[in-house]
Motif scaffolding. Structure first.
Motif, mmCIF file in Angstrom:
data_model
loop_
_atom_site.group_PDB
_atom_site.id
_atom_site.type_symbol
_atom_site.label_atom_id
_atom_site.label_comp_id
_atom_site.label_asym_id
_atom_site.label_seq_id
_atom_site.Cartn_x
_atom_site.Cartn_y
_atom_site.Cartn_z
ATOM 1 N N MET A 106 0.845 -1.248 0.017
ATOM 2 C CA MET A 106 0.028 -0.331 0.025
ATOM 3 C C MET A 106 0.863 1.122 0.155
ATOM 4 O O MET A 106 0.432 2.321 -0.597
ATOM 5 N N LEU A 107 2.026 1.052 0.744
ATOM 6 C CA LEU A 107 2.756 2.321 0.894
ATOM 7 C C LEU A 107 3.733 2.371 -0.195
ATOM 8 O O LEU A 107 4.082 3.374 -0.870
ATOM 9 N N GLY A 108 4.440 1.260 -0.409
ATOM 10 C CA GLY A 108 5.436 1.290 -1.424
ATOM 11 C C GLY A 108 4.881 1.664 -2.783
ATOM 12 O O GLY A 108 5.659 2.280 -3.799
ATOM 13 N N LEU A 109 3.708 1.098 -3.042
ATOM 14 C CA LEU A 109 3.383 1.532 -4.404
ATOM 15 C C LEU A 109 2.807 2.897 -4.945
ATOM 16 O O LEU A 109 2.549 3.314 -5.873
ATOM 17 N N ARG A 110 2.944 3.693 -3.642
ATOM 18 C CA ARG A 110 2.719 5.151 -3.755
ATOM 19 C C ARG A 110 3.825 5.955 -4.530
ATOM 20 O O ARG A 110 3.875 6.886 -4.931
ATOM 21 N N LEU A 111 5.062 5.377 -4.328
ATOM 22 C CA LEU A 111 6.247 5.723 -4.800
ATOM 23 C C LEU A 111 6.522 5.632 -6.392
ATOM 24 O O LEU A 111 6.089 4.403 -6.891
ATOM 25 N N ALA A 112 7.108 6.240 -7.087
ATOM 26 C CA ALA A 112 7.328 6.172 -8.339
ATOM 27 C C ALA A 112 8.212 4.911 -8.772
ATOM 28 O O ALA A 112 7.954 4.060 -9.750
ATOM 29 N N GLU A 113 8.833 4.622 -7.900
ATOM 30 C CA GLU A 113 10.010 3.407 -8.105
ATOM 31 C C GLU A 113 9.255 2.236 -7.594
ATOM 32 O O GLU A 113 9.754 0.939 -7.937
ATOM 33 N N GLY A 114 8.146 2.392 -6.974
ATOM 34 C CA GLY A 114 7.360 1.002 -6.429
ATOM 35 C C GLY A 114 8.230 0.303 -5.388
ATOM 36 O O GLY A 114 8.849 0.804 -4.444
ATOM 37 N N VAL A 115 8.052 -1.252 -5.332
ATOM 38 C CA VAL A 115 8.578 -1.880 -4.262
ATOM 39 C C VAL A 115 9.576 -2.808 -4.996
ATOM 40 O O VAL A 115 9.503 -3.177 -6.144
ATOM 41 N N SER A 116 10.696 -3.390 -4.345
ATOM 42 C CA SER A 116 11.623 -4.120 -4.756
ATOM 43 C C SER A 116 11.262 -5.554 -4.785
ATOM 44 O O SER A 116 10.691 -6.121 -3.873
ATOM 45 N N LEU A 117 11.256 -6.317 -5.913
ATOM 46 C CA LEU A 117 11.049 -7.734 -6.172
ATOM 47 C C LEU A 117 11.793 -8.581 -5.226
ATOM 48 O O LEU A 117 11.318 -9.598 -4.800
ATOM 49 N N SER A 118 12.972 -8.461 -5.389
ATOM 50 C CA SER A 118 13.984 -9.283 -4.805
ATOM 51 C C SER A 118 13.782 -9.076 -3.219
ATOM 52 O O SER A 118 13.877 -10.330 -2.309
ATOM 53 N N ALA A 119 13.479 -7.817 -2.534
ATOM 54 C CA ALA A 119 13.184 -7.730 -1.226
ATOM 55 C C ALA A 119 12.115 -8.237 -0.760
ATOM 56 O O ALA A 119 11.615 -9.068 0.162
ATOM 57 N N LEU A 120 10.860 -8.330 -1.644
ATOM 58 C CA LEU A 120 9.540 -8.945 -1.429
ATOM 59 C C LEU A 120 9.899 -10.436 -1.400
ATOM 60 O O LEU A 120 9.192 -10.925 -0.316
ATOM 61 N N THR A 121 10.565 -10.787 -2.275
ATOM 62 C CA THR A 121 10.840 -12.390 -2.113
ATOM 63 C C THR A 121 11.780 -12.861 -0.859
ATOM 64 O O THR A 121 11.117 -13.791 -0.245
ATOM 65 N N GLU A 122 12.527 -11.901 -0.534
ATOM 66 C CA GLU A 122 13.431 -12.340 0.490
ATOM 67 C C GLU A 122 12.576 -12.231 1.812
ATOM 68 O O GLU A 122 12.784 -13.201 2.870
ATOM 69 N N LYS A 123 11.696 -11.383 2.009
ATOM 70 C CA LYS A 123 10.929 -11.054 3.160
ATOM 71 C C LYS A 123 9.615 -11.976 3.338
ATOM 72 O O LYS A 123 9.429 -12.465 4.352
ATOM 73 N N PHE A 124 8.860 -12.456 1.988
ATOM 74 C CA PHE A 124 7.732 -13.034 2.076
ATOM 75 C C PHE A 124 7.704 -14.391 1.348
ATOM 76 O O PHE A 124 6.419 -14.603 1.232
ATOM 77 N N THR A 125 8.547 -14.848 0.809
ATOM 78 C CA THR A 125 8.642 -15.839 -0.257
ATOM 79 C C THR A 125 8.327 -15.755 -1.562
ATOM 80 O O THR A 125 7.557 -15.012 -1.744
ATOM 81 N N GLN A 126 8.837 -16.532 -2.437
ATOM 82 C CA GLN A 126 8.385 -16.414 -4.096
ATOM 83 C C GLN A 126 7.061 -16.774 -4.054
ATOM 84 O O GLN A 126 6.201 -16.146 -4.806
ATOM 85 N N GLN A 127 6.511 -17.708 -3.110
ATOM 86 C CA GLN A 127 4.979 -18.231 -3.303
ATOM 87 C C GLN A 127 3.879 -16.935 -3.020
ATOM 88 O O GLN A 127 3.220 -16.763 -3.920
ATOM 89 N N THR A 128 4.619 -15.848 -2.114
ATOM 90 C CA THR A 128 3.559 -14.793 -1.914
ATOM 91 C C THR A 128 3.725 -13.771 -2.988
ATOM 92 O O THR A 128 2.747 -13.196 -3.600
ATOM 93 N N VAL A 129 5.110 -13.620 -3.720
ATOM 94 C CA VAL A 129 5.262 -12.908 -4.632
ATOM 95 C C VAL A 129 4.406 -13.204 -6.098
ATOM 96 O O VAL A 129 3.796 -12.613 -6.829
ATOM 97 N N ASP A 130 4.562 -14.405 -6.083
ATOM 98 C CA ASP A 130 3.404 -15.320 -7.419
ATOM 99 C C ASP A 130 2.108 -14.936 -7.154
ATOM 100 O O ASP A 130 1.472 -14.249 -8.034
ATOM 101 N N LYS A 131 1.602 -15.012 -5.690
ATOM 102 C CA LYS A 131 0.181 -14.653 -5.718
ATOM 103 C C LYS A 131 0.023 -13.263 -6.066
ATOM 104 O O LYS A 131 -1.050 -12.629 -6.642
ATOM 105 N N ILE A 132 0.971 -12.138 -5.592
ATOM 106 C CA ILE A 132 0.680 -10.719 -6.002
ATOM 107 C C ILE A 132 0.493 -10.537 -7.572
ATOM 108 O O ILE A 132 -0.025 -9.966 -8.138
ATOM 109 N N TRP A 133 1.604 -11.344 -8.215
ATOM 110 C CA TRP A 133 1.591 -11.144 -9.774
ATOM 111 C C TRP A 133 0.535 -11.690 -10.203
ATOM 112 O O TRP A 133 -0.133 -11.040 -11.153
ATOM 113 N N HIS A 134 -0.272 -12.539 -9.693
ATOM 114 C CA HIS A 134 -1.541 -13.326 -10.426
ATOM 115 C C HIS A 134 -2.575 -12.446 -10.110
ATOM 116 O O HIS A 134 -3.362 -12.094 -11.115
ATOM 117 N N CYS A 135 -2.675 -11.575 -9.146
ATOM 118 C CA CYS A 135 -3.530 -10.792 -8.957
ATOM 119 C C CYS A 135 -3.601 -9.397 -9.794
ATOM 120 O O CYS A 135 -4.460 -8.908 -10.274
#
Length: 447
Positions: free
Chosen positions: A358-387
């Protein structure tokens, strides 16, 4: 920057951190006093009338004393402050000695770094040159001027206490005080505001040439005067499509004048992004002090009472205890120790994920994919992308690769392991509420 500049040419900023751990190095101070309550305002404020330079007969003096007491009662977690922000309310109703007292208390408790950004919100007609020079001598090096519009009839329509003439006088005072880093706040979507009004305000703001500009769309909140007078989307408020045109026009004019659109509502000259507000958007911890102020410390979010006497009572109740802003050790929760406190809760891992998006997507650069994966797992990132895939196909969501190019993914392709996930500008930003609501709904299904 040309308004038609493609993101291919933009520099990829440092990735937004995902973790909520760490020691706070930022502090927000809520100064609740105002001459009058603006018709759109739902912040916790205390109206003092047309008394310039603070109410030294007692009201503001008492609040400053209690605020400093709260600071003193807060545990120092070990980092000096790199950003300090005085918000309100109208912090420029503080006298120089009152503001200095608060800064000295912060410095004595936590230490304020030599290079710290110290910001204060100020309203036209509420400060003098001598006062602003005093603020600067105390350490203030950034001001945010609440302009809202450059038409007297619109200022009156939203309950502002200043005129357009007051704005120009205030800008001259800021410059005479030697404060280079200053921001102007504008609001679009006001009652009776036309696209022509909005364009005129943007062009005047560009002529003034501040280092930073904030452009907010009016939100009609329940409990405010506007909430009683108007229904969102109905006349005399601009139609939704007109409000969207106002957003697009702001981006066109401001980026065309060389401002970087670095956050959904904020524009800055190179090197002048608001460092304090980036703490919020990057979901980093921070201290909050004062009536109604929120803090985010050691994985807990805490909001103080929104009414003056309840806030005073709460500060008295914590006097002598370890901290009103951090959890206690030994089995007791903060809610047990501070019964008068407002929402106070441990942020879950899923909350951290949703807040990061919610907060990071307010920024022009958005959120880091590698940081998302490291913190929340690849499975979670895949769910985000599916949505997000339907919005990606619409051009509202983009993937920026590490070499600063827009990723071109085939249908059904997986996200790259690196780069940034972000909303497009302006359409993705315009429809951010739709995107995030869908994202929250689907990510919350499994929790």
């Amino acid at each position: 920057m040309n308004p038609t500049t493609n993101y291919l040419t933009l520099e990829l900023k440092k990735s937004v951190p995902v973790t909520n751990s760490g020691i706070p190095s930022s502090a927000y101070l809520h100064i609740p006093f105002c001459r009058r309550r603006c018709y759109y305002c739902d912040f916790p404020v205390f109206v003092v009338g047309d008394r310039k330079n603070g109410d030294n007969s007692g009201t503001i003096m008492q609040y400053v004393a209690v605020l400093c007491q709260e600071i003193q009662e807060t545990k120092n977690l070990g980092a000096s402050l790199k950003t300090v922000f005085f918000g309100g309310g109208t912090p420029s109703l503080l006298s120089v000695s009152q503001l200095s007292n608060i800064l000295e208390t912060l410095d004595g408790k936590f230490g304020i770094a030599a290079e710290a950004e110290i910001s204060i919100e100020i309203d036209p007609g509420t400060f003098t040159l001598e006062q602003l020079r005093g603020y600067a001598a105390a350490g203030v090096n950034r001001v945010s001027l609440g302009v809202q519009a450059f038409q007297d009839e619109l200022l009156q329509a939203c309950g502002r206490s200043h005129s357009v003439a007051d704005i120009f006088e205030a800008v001259e005072i800021v410059r005479s005080a030697g404060i280079v880093n200053f921001s102007l706040d504008l609001i679009s979507g006001l009652p009776h505001q036309t696209l022509e009004n909005w364009e005129a305000s943007l062009k005047v703001a560009v002529e003034i040439s501040p280092t930073h500009l904030s452009s907010y769309d009016l939100i009609v909140e329940q409990g405010t005067a506007f909430g009683r007078y108007f229904e969102a989307g109905a006349q005399p408020l601009p139609a939704d499509e007109t409000a969207a045109q106002m957003y697009r026009l702001a981006r066109e004019i401001l980026t065309g004048a060389g401002y970087e659109h670095y956050e959904i509502s904020n524009y800055a000259r190179d090197g002048y992004q608001c460092r304090h507000n980036r703490v919020y958007w990057e979901n980093r911890p921070y201290y909050g002090f004062g009536m109604g102020a929120a803090s985010y410390v050691e994985g807990r979010r805490l909001t103080r009472p929104r009414k003056t006497q309840e806030y005073y009572q709460w500060v008295r109740s914590i006097s002598g205890l370890n901290s009103p802003a951090t959890p206690q050790i030994g089995g007791e929760t903060q809610q047990d120790i501070y019964p008068a406190i407002e929402p106070n809760f441990q942020v879950s891992e899923n909350d951290v994920l949703l807040e990061t998006l919610m907060l990071g997507l307010r920024l022009a650069e958005g959120v880091s994919l590698s940081a998302l994966t490291e913190k929340f797992t690849q499975q979670t990132v895949d769910k985000i992308w599916h949505c997000l895939q339907p919005y990606w196909r619409q051009g509202w969501v983009e993937i920026m690769t590490e070499d600063r190019a827009l990723a071109t993914l085939g249908e059904g392709a997986k996200l790259p392991l690196s780069g940034n996930l972000r909303l497009s500008d302006p359409e993705g930003f315009l429809f951010s509420n739709t995107i995030l609501a869908d994202l929250f709904s689907k990510l919350g299904e499994d929790h």
